[in-house]
Design a protein around this motif. Structure first.
Motif, PDB file in Angstrom:
ATOM      1  N   VAL A  38      91.182 117.279 -42.135  1.00  0.00           N
ATOM      2  CA  VAL A  38      90.674 116.488 -41.013  1.00  0.00           C
ATOM      3  C   VAL A  38      90.581 115.017 -41.404  1.00  0.00           C
ATOM      4  CG1 VAL A  38      88.605 116.065 -39.607  1.00  0.00           C
ATOM      5  CG2 VAL A  38      89.486 118.368 -39.863  1.00  0.00           C
ATOM      6  N   SER A  39      90.153 114.729 -42.619  1.00  0.00           N
ATOM      7  CA  SER A  39      90.066 113.330 -43.039  1.00  0.00           C
ATOM      8  C   SER A  39      91.460 112.714 -43.157  1.00  0.00           C
ATOM      9  CB  SER A  39      89.310 113.203 -44.360  1.00  0.00           C
ATOM     10  OG  SER A  39      90.045 113.790 -45.417  1.00  0.00           O
ATOM     11  N   ASP A  40      92.450 113.492 -43.595  1.00  0.00           N
ATOM     12  CA  ASP A  40      93.826 112.992 -43.634  1.00  0.00           C
ATOM     13  C   ASP A  40      94.345 112.723 -42.228  1.00  0.00           C
ATOM     14  OD1 ASP A  40      93.825 113.240 -46.385  1.00  0.00           O
ATOM     15  OD2 ASP A  40      94.945 115.138 -46.398  1.00  0.00           O
ATOM     16  N   LEU A  41      94.040 113.615 -41.311  1.00  0.00           N
ATOM     17  CA  LEU A  41      94.454 113.442 -39.922  1.00  0.00           C
ATOM     18  C   LEU A  41      93.788 112.218 -39.303  1.00  0.00           C
ATOM     19  CD1 LEU A  41      96.023 114.597 -37.514  1.00  0.00           C
ATOM     20  CD2 LEU A  41      94.020 115.977 -36.986  1.00  0.00           C
ATOM     21  N   LYS A  42      92.533 112.014 -39.620  1.00  0.00           N
ATOM     22  CA  LYS A  42      91.797 110.859 -39.091  1.00  0.00           C
ATOM     23  C   LYS A  42      92.413 109.557 -39.581  1.00  0.00           C
ATOM     24  CE  LYS A  42      87.119 109.057 -38.670  1.00  0.00           C
ATOM     25  NZ  LYS A  42      85.706 109.263 -39.033  1.00  0.00           N
ATOM     26  N   SER A  43      92.750 109.486 -40.852  1.00  0.00           N
ATOM     27  CA  SER A  43      93.368 108.263 -41.368  1.00  0.00           C
ATOM     28  C   SER A  43      94.748 108.047 -40.752  1.00  0.00           C
ATOM     29  CB  SER A  43      93.461 108.300 -42.895  1.00  0.00           C
ATOM     30  OG  SER A  43      94.338 109.329 -43.315  1.00  0.00           O
ATOM     31  N   GLY A  44      95.477 109.129 -40.498  1.00  0.00           N
ATOM     32  CA  GLY A  44      96.770 109.010 -39.829  1.00  0.00           C
ATOM     33  C   GLY A  44      96.620 108.526 -38.403  1.00  0.00           C
ATOM     34  N   MET A  45      95.589 108.980 -37.718  1.00  0.00           N
ATOM     35  CA  MET A  45      95.345 108.536 -36.340  1.00  0.00           C
ATOM     36  C   MET A  45      94.967 107.057 -36.300  1.00  0.00           C
ATOM     37  SD  MET A  45      95.966 111.003 -34.291  1.00  0.00           S
ATOM     38  CE  MET A  45      95.115 110.590 -32.796  1.00  0.00           C
ATOM     39  N   ILE A  46      94.225 106.597 -37.290  1.00  0.00           N
ATOM     40  CA  ILE A  46      93.862 105.183 -37.342  1.00  0.00           C
ATOM     41  C   ILE A  46      95.120 104.336 -37.515  1.00  0.00           C
ATOM     42  CG2 ILE A  46      92.693 103.437 -38.754  1.00  0.00           C
ATOM     43  CD1 ILE A  46      90.493 105.546 -39.235  1.00  0.00           C
ATOM     44  N   GLY A  47      96.030 104.775 -38.376  1.00  0.00           N
ATOM     45  CA  GLY A  47      97.300 104.069 -38.550  1.00  0.00           C
ATOM     46  C   GLY A  47      98.126 104.073 -37.279  1.00  0.00           C
ATOM     47  N   LEU A  48      98.159 105.209 -36.590  1.00  0.00           N
ATOM     48  CA  LEU A  48      98.901 105.308 -35.341  1.00  0.00           C
ATOM     49  C   LEU A  48      98.310 104.386 -34.284  1.00  0.00           C
ATOM     50  CD1 LEU A  48     101.125 106.710 -33.711  1.00  0.00           C
ATOM     51  CD2 LEU A  48      99.461 108.490 -33.148  1.00  0.00           C
ATOM     52  N   ARG A  49      96.994 104.322 -34.234  1.00  0.00           N
ATOM     53  CA  ARG A  49      96.333 103.456 -33.258  1.00  0.00           C
ATOM     54  C   ARG A  49      96.687 101.991 -33.506  1.00  0.00           C
ATOM     55  NH1 ARG A  49      90.222 104.280 -31.720  1.00  0.00           N
ATOM     56  NH2 ARG A  49      91.247 105.958 -30.600  1.00  0.00           N
ATOM     57  N   SER A  50      96.726 101.569 -34.753  1.00  0.00           N
ATOM     58  CA  SER A  50      97.074 100.178 -35.046  1.00  0.00           C
ATOM     59  C   SER A  50      98.540  99.904 -34.693  1.00  0.00           C
ATOM     60  CB  SER A  50      96.795  99.849 -36.511  1.00  0.00           C
ATOM     61  OG  SER A  50      97.648 100.586 -37.354  1.00  0.00           O
ATOM     62  N   ASP A  51      99.411 100.885 -34.924  1.00  0.00           N
ATOM     63  CA  ASP A  51     100.820 100.713 -34.548  1.00  0.00           C
ATOM     64  C   ASP A  51     100.976 100.603 -33.032  1.00  0.00           C
ATOM     65  OD1 ASP A  51     101.523 100.865 -37.202  1.00  0.00           O
ATOM     66  OD2 ASP A  51     102.215 102.948 -37.116  1.00  0.00           O
ATOM     67  N   LEU A  52     100.237 101.423 -32.291  1.00  0.00           N
ATOM     68  CA  LEU A  52     100.315 101.357 -30.831  1.00  0.00           C
ATOM     69  C   LEU A  52      99.742 100.045 -30.299  1.00  0.00           C
ATOM     70  CD1 LEU A  52      99.429 105.006 -29.803  1.00  0.00           C
ATOM     71  CD2 LEU A  52     101.631 103.865 -29.619  1.00  0.00           C
ATOM     72  N   THR A  53      98.724  99.535 -30.943  1.00  0.00           N
ATOM     73  CA  THR A  53      98.158  98.236 -30.549  1.00  0.00           C
ATOM     74  C   THR A  53      99.182  97.130 -30.755  1.00  0.00           C
ATOM     75  OG1 THR A  53      95.942  98.996 -31.127  1.00  0.00           O
ATOM     76  CG2 THR A  53      96.267  96.622 -30.961  1.00  0.00           C
ATOM     77  N   ALA A  54      99.883  97.154 -31.872  1.00  0.00           N
ATOM     78  CA  ALA A  54     100.916  96.155 -32.131  1.00  0.00           C
ATOM     79  C   ALA A  54     102.058  96.277 -31.125  1.00  0.00           C
ATOM     80  CB  ALA A  54     101.442  96.310 -33.558  1.00  0.00           C
ATOM     81  N   LEU A  55     102.443  97.513 -30.789  1.00  0.00           N
ATOM     82  CA  LEU A  55     103.498  97.723 -29.802  1.00  0.00           C
ATOM     83  C   LEU A  55     103.065  97.207 -28.431  1.00  0.00           C
ATOM     84  CD1 LEU A  55     106.242  98.948 -28.994  1.00  0.00           C
ATOM     85  CD2 LEU A  55     105.036 101.096 -28.579  1.00  0.00           C
ATOM     86  N   ASN A  56     101.834  97.446 -28.063  1.00  0.00           N
ATOM     87  CA  ASN A  56     101.309  96.966 -26.792  1.00  0.00           C
ATOM     88  C   ASN A  56     101.349  95.436 -26.737  1.00  0.00           C
ATOM     89  OD1 ASN A  56     100.102  97.036 -24.275  1.00  0.00           O
ATOM     90  ND2 ASN A  56      98.022  97.097 -25.114  1.00  0.00           N
ATOM     91  N   ARG A  57     100.934  94.794 -27.815  1.00  0.00           N
ATOM     92  CA  ARG A  57     100.960  93.335 -27.877  1.00  0.00           C
ATOM     93  C   ARG A  57     102.394  92.814 -27.739  1.00  0.00           C
ATOM     94  NH1 ARG A  57      99.005  92.687 -32.737  1.00  0.00           N
ATOM     95  NH2 ARG A  57      96.874  92.979 -32.025  1.00  0.00           N
TER      96      ARG A  57
END
Length: 82
Positions: A38-57
């Protein structure tokens, strides 16, 4: 009705309790493994969220660039027709 605890019954109970302890121990190890997953998945989701934020920008910047280009082209057509 009162039942008596014979040695064989106590031995059987001891064996069952031992199996239960083993099962609980296995369950604890499974749960601790899930916590790390779960902690590995959480860190992966945080990375995905930052990538999606950059894509949105980036998409917003492209959209405003296209809107500016269309506006500038329309302005140029209007000015040259006058």
């Amino acid at each position: 009705m009162r039942s008596t605890w014979t040695d064989s019954r106590l031995d059987d109970l001891n064996q069952r309790v031992g199996e239960l302890r083993s099962d609980v121990s296995d369950l604890k190890s499974d749960v601790s493994g899930l916590k790390s997953d779960v902690s590995d998945l959480k860190s992966g989701m945080i990375g995905l969220r930052s990538d999606l934020t950059a894509l949105n920008r980036t998409l917003i910047q492209i959209g405003w660039g296209l809107a500016g280009t269309v506006f500038a082209s329309a302005f140029a057509v209007i000015v040259t027709r006058l």
